[in-house]
Scaffold this motif. Structure first.
Motif, PDB file in Angstrom:
ATOM      1  N   UNK A  13      56.063  43.127  28.522  1.00  0.00           N
ATOM      2  CA  UNK A  13      56.685  44.120  29.406  1.00  0.00           C
ATOM      3  C   UNK A  13      55.730  45.264  29.718  1.00  0.00           C
ATOM      4  N   UNK A  14      54.982  45.717  28.723  1.00  0.00           N
ATOM      5  CA  UNK A  14      53.983  46.769  28.946  1.00  0.00           C
ATOM      6  C   UNK A  14      52.976  46.322  29.998  1.00  0.00           C
ATOM      7  N   UNK A  15      52.498  45.084  29.874  1.00  0.00           N
ATOM      8  CA  UNK A  15      51.511  44.563  30.819  1.00  0.00           C
ATOM      9  C   UNK A  15      52.079  44.511  32.230  1.00  0.00           C
ATOM     10  N   UNK A  16      53.288  43.999  32.363  1.00  0.00           N
ATOM     11  CA  UNK A  16      53.904  43.881  33.689  1.00  0.00           C
ATOM     12  C   UNK A  16      54.117  45.255  34.319  1.00  0.00           C
ATOM     13  N   UNK A  17      54.656  46.186  33.542  1.00  0.00           N
ATOM     14  CA  UNK A  17      54.899  47.525  34.087  1.00  0.00           C
ATOM     15  C   UNK A  17      53.600  48.273  34.362  1.00  0.00           C
ATOM     16  N   UNK A  19      50.684  46.887  35.297  1.00  0.00           N
ATOM     17  CA  UNK A  19      50.130  46.334  36.536  1.00  0.00           C
ATOM     18  C   UNK A  19      50.942  46.797  37.740  1.00  0.00           C
ATOM     19  N   UNK A  20      52.266  46.724  37.639  1.00  0.00           N
ATOM     20  CA  UNK A  20      53.113  47.173  38.747  1.00  0.00           C
ATOM     21  C   UNK A  20      52.943  48.639  39.053  1.00  0.00           C
ATOM     22  N   UNK A  24      51.519  50.208  42.520  1.00  0.00           N
ATOM     23  CA  UNK A  24      52.333  51.160  43.270  1.00  0.00           C
ATOM     24  C   UNK A  24      51.597  52.488  43.455  1.00  0.00           C
ATOM     25  N   UNK A  25      50.935  52.950  42.409  1.00  0.00           N
ATOM     26  CA  UNK A  25      50.252  54.239  42.458  1.00  0.00           C
ATOM     27  C   UNK A  25      49.064  54.211  43.411  1.00  0.00           C
ATOM     28  N   UNK A  26      48.314  53.117  43.403  1.00  0.00           N
ATOM     29  CA  UNK A  26      47.110  53.052  44.234  1.00  0.00           C
ATOM     30  C   UNK A  26      47.431  52.713  45.689  1.00  0.00           C
ATOM     31  N   UNK A  27      48.423  51.853  45.899  1.00  0.00           N
ATOM     32  CA  UNK A  27      48.759  51.452  47.261  1.00  0.00           C
ATOM     33  C   UNK A  27      47.808  50.417  47.844  1.00  0.00           C
ATOM     34  N   UNK A  39      43.727  41.432  35.366  1.00  0.00           N
ATOM     35  CA  UNK A  39      42.830  41.246  34.216  1.00  0.00           C
ATOM     36  C   UNK A  39      42.849  42.483  33.327  1.00  0.00           C
ATOM     37  N   UNK A  40      42.716  43.654  33.934  1.00  0.00           N
ATOM     38  CA  UNK A  40      42.738  44.898  33.152  1.00  0.00           C
ATOM     39  C   UNK A  40      44.093  45.107  32.478  1.00  0.00           C
TER      40      UNK A  40
END
Length: 63
Positions: A13-17, A19-20, A24-27, A39-40
């Motif tokens: 869950x940490x990985x999914x959130x 990445x998401x 979202x932040x970068x756009x 990967x990161x």
């Protein structure tokens, strides 16, 4: 459910959130950027798992 399974699910869950949230932040939605974040995020999730496992083992030994 044992503690190891819960810890692994928490890392997933940490990985999914992570990445998401980074997407979202970068756009930015270019394929190379998504792969790089995946990967990161996977590395970050694994490091989070190792850190939490170490913390719980330390708490179990000292408590």
């Amino acid at each position: 459910m044992d503690q190891t399974k819960r810890l692994k699910l928490g890392a997933i869950f940490f990985t999914i959130f992570w990445i998401g949230g980074m997407l979202w932040w970068s756009g930015e939605y270019h394929p190379a950027y998504i792969i790089l974040l995946a990967v990161c995020g996977t590395i970050a999730g694994y490091l989070w798992y190792l850190a939490m496992r170490s913390v719980f083992q330390h708490m179990h030994r000292s408590g």
